[in-house]
Design an enzyme around this catalytic site. Structure first.
Site, PDB file in Angstrom:
ATOM      1  N   GLY A   1       2.561  -1.049   4.258  1.00  0.00           N
ATOM      2  CA  GLY A   1       2.539   0.524   3.856  1.00  0.00           C
ATOM      3  C   GLY A   1       4.440   0.776   3.460  1.00  0.00           C
ATOM      4  N   GLY A   2       4.674   1.228   4.469  1.00  0.00           N
ATOM      5  CA  GLY A   2       6.191   1.768   4.506  1.00  0.00           C
ATOM      6  C   GLY A   2       6.798   1.088   3.656  1.00  0.00           C
TER       7      GLY A   2
ATOM      8  N   GLU B   1      -6.373   5.188   7.848  1.00  0.00           N
ATOM      9  CA  GLU B   1      -6.569   5.928   7.856  1.00  0.00           C
ATOM     10  C   GLU B   1      -7.950   6.709   7.170  1.00  0.00           C
ATOM     11  OE1 GLU B   1      -2.922   5.943   5.614  1.00  0.00           O
ATOM     12  OE2 GLU B   1      -2.613   4.913   7.470  1.00  0.00           O
TER      13      GLU B   1
ATOM     14  N   ASN C   1       0.486  -0.994  -0.121  1.00  0.00           N
ATOM     15  CA  ASN C   1      -0.121   0.199  -0.227  1.00  0.00           C
ATOM     16  C   ASN C   1       0.806   1.475   0.029  1.00  0.00           C
ATOM     17  OD1 ASN C   1      -1.828   2.064   0.896  1.00  0.00           O
ATOM     18  ND2 ASN C   1      -2.084   1.780   2.957  1.00  0.00           N
ATOM     19  N   TRP C   2       0.876   1.769  -1.527  1.00  0.00           N
ATOM     20  CA  TRP C   2       1.939   2.678  -1.429  1.00  0.00           C
ATOM     21  C   TRP C   2       1.815   4.324  -0.423  1.00  0.00           C
ATOM     22  CZ3 TRP C   2       3.871   2.895  -7.743  1.00  0.00           C
ATOM     23  CH2 TRP C   2       4.095   2.622  -7.249  1.00  0.00           C
ATOM     24  N   LYS C   3       0.373   4.187  -0.188  1.00  0.00           N
ATOM     25  CA  LYS C   3       0.017   5.357   0.370  1.00  0.00           C
ATOM     26  C   LYS C   3      -0.333   7.034  -0.615  1.00  0.00           C
ATOM     27  CE  LYS C   3       0.322   3.451   4.774  1.00  0.00           C
ATOM     28  NZ  LYS C   3       0.061   3.484   6.156  1.00  0.00           N
TER      29      LYS C   3
ATOM     30  N   HIS D   1      -9.730   1.489   5.369  1.00  0.00           N
ATOM     31  CA  HIS D   1      -8.388   1.493   5.946  1.00  0.00           C
ATOM     32  C   HIS D   1      -7.859   2.227   7.222  1.00  0.00           C
ATOM     33  CE1 HIS D   1      -3.667   2.822   6.480  1.00  0.00           C
ATOM     34  NE2 HIS D   1      -3.864   1.774   6.019  1.00  0.00           N
TER      35      HIS D   1
ATOM     36  N   GLY E   1       2.107   2.338  10.682  1.00  0.00           N
ATOM     37  CA  GLY E   1       3.326   3.532   9.961  1.00  0.00           C
ATOM     38  C   GLY E   1       4.296   4.161  11.151  1.00  0.00           C
TER      39      GLY E   1
ATOM     40  N   GLU F   1      -5.274  -4.864  10.800  1.00  0.00           N
ATOM     41  CA  GLU F   1      -4.593  -4.212  10.800  1.00  0.00           C
ATOM     42  C   GLU F   1      -5.044  -2.793  12.447  1.00  0.00           C
ATOM     43  OE1 GLU F   1      -2.086  -3.162   6.391  1.00  0.00           O
ATOM     44  OE2 GLU F   1      -4.157  -1.701   6.953  1.00  0.00           O
TER      45      GLU F   1
ATOM     46  N   SER G   1       3.287  -2.044  10.297  1.00  0.00           N
ATOM     47  CA  SER G   1       4.883  -2.028  11.111  1.00  0.00           C
ATOM     48  C   SER G   1       5.403  -3.588  10.148  1.00  0.00           C
ATOM     49  CB  SER G   1       5.408  -1.822  11.976  1.00  0.00           C
ATOM     50  OG  SER G   1       4.809  -0.579  12.200  1.00  0.00           O
TER      51      SER G   1
HETATM   52  C1  PEP Z   1      -1.396   0.024   5.715  1.00  0.00           C
HETATM   53  O1  PEP Z   1      -0.772   1.346   5.486  1.00  0.00           O
HETATM   54  O2  PEP Z   1      -1.300  -0.615   5.307  1.00  0.00           O
HETATM   55  C2  PEP Z   1       0.562  -0.222   6.620  1.00  0.00           C
HETATM   56  C3  PEP Z   1       0.270  -1.337   6.983  1.00  0.00           C
HETATM   57  O3  PEP Z   1       1.463   0.478   6.556  1.00  0.00           O
HETATM   58  P1  PEP Z   1       3.239   0.170   7.329  1.00  0.00           P
HETATM   59  O4  PEP Z   1       3.494  -1.003   7.246  1.00  0.00           O
HETATM   60  O5  PEP Z   1       3.462   1.454   7.120  1.00  0.00           O
HETATM   61  O6  PEP Z   1       3.164   0.391   8.988  1.00  0.00           O
END
Ligand code: PEP
Length: 249
Positions: A234-235, A102, A11-13, A100, A177, A171, A213
């Site tokens: 994500g990251g 966010e 997930n590039w966000k 998600h 993040g 999640e 993460s």
């Molecule tokens: C996400 O955005 O779905 C996520 C899990 O982010 P991260 O891996 O950065 O915690």
């Protein structure tokens, strides 16, 4: 023994640029080609909408699929800023993340809206990746499983036919993040709960991803757990070697 194929979705966000995407995707395709023989995991990336054509072009001859990070519950019309399932489908999108944390936190999306988005995606031939997760305060109050059940209730109420066309993602909000990851045991406890809800919904073999993460260093211990079928990342999905490291795990 489960036959669920491992799935790792990036997930590039709201990250990337044409130049950065080009570099990331071409590195990923090279790594993926090198790893393909001994890697059983399925790989996908969910990019910002303006880049979907670029992503589709670069990945067209690869085994990596792609998706959007959200989708409208509506088919068309006066919904400024929204993107429909049919629009995503035109780019060859396989996936749409819905719910998600966010989106839930910054755009006020409740679980009923999330369920309608999932239903719209399925109707248009796109697999929704339905995200659920508790906040730190909810976990500390001992409400984790209750929160997950209530977020999933309208989604599972869509019926077995629909649920067998979804992927779910657990999640924990406190792990997204933040660099904090649920321990494999904490994650498995929730995944087992989700699995029991899937069994009740007559969709026991749906894949349930963990997100929060995830990195190459912690992925193997999470994936070793019975009900964890892959990751939403994500990251670490923004660095080709990190993302591929998770897929290799
Ligand atoms: C996400 O955005 O779905 C996520 C899990 O982010 P991260 O891996 O950065 O915690």
């Amino acid at each position: 023994m489960s036959v669920r194929r491992r799935l790792v979705i990036g997930n590039w966000k709201m990250n990337g640029s044409k130049a950065e995407n080009e570099q990331l995707l071409s590195d990923l395709v090279k790594l993926q080609n090198a790893a393909a023989a001994n890697q059983a995991a399925e790989l996908a990336v969910c990019a910002p909408f303006p880049y979907l054509q670029q992503v589709a072009d670069i990945l067209k001859d690869s085994a990596i699929s792609w998706g959007g990070q959200d989708v409208s519950e509506h088919a068309k019309g006066a919904y400024t800023g929204e993107v429909s399932v049919a629009m995503l489908a035109e780019f060859g999108c396989a996936w749409a993340i819905v719910g998600h944390s966010e989106r839930r936190a910054y755009h006020g999306e409740g679980s009923d809206v999330v369920a309608r988005k999932a239903a719209a995606a399925i109707a248009g031939g796109i697999t929704p990746v339905v995200c659920v997760g508790e906040t730190q305060a909810e976990r500390e109050a001992g409400k984790t499983l209750q929160v997950i059940s209530s977020q999933l209730e309208p989604v599972l109420a869509l019926g077995a036919d629909a649920v067998t066309k979804m992927v779910l993602a657990y999640e924990p909000v406190w792990a997204i993040g933040t660099g904090l990851t649920a321990s494999p045991e904490q994650a498995q406890e929730v995944h087992a709960h989700i699995r029991s809800l899937l069994v009740q919904a007559d969709a026991p073999e749906q894949r349930v991803l963990y997100g929060g993460s995830v990195k190459a260093a912690n992925a193997a211990s999470l994936f070793a757990k019975e009900d964890i079928d892959g990751a939403l990342v994500g990251g670490a999905s923004l660095v080709a070697t990190d993302f591929q490291g998770i897929a290799n795990a």
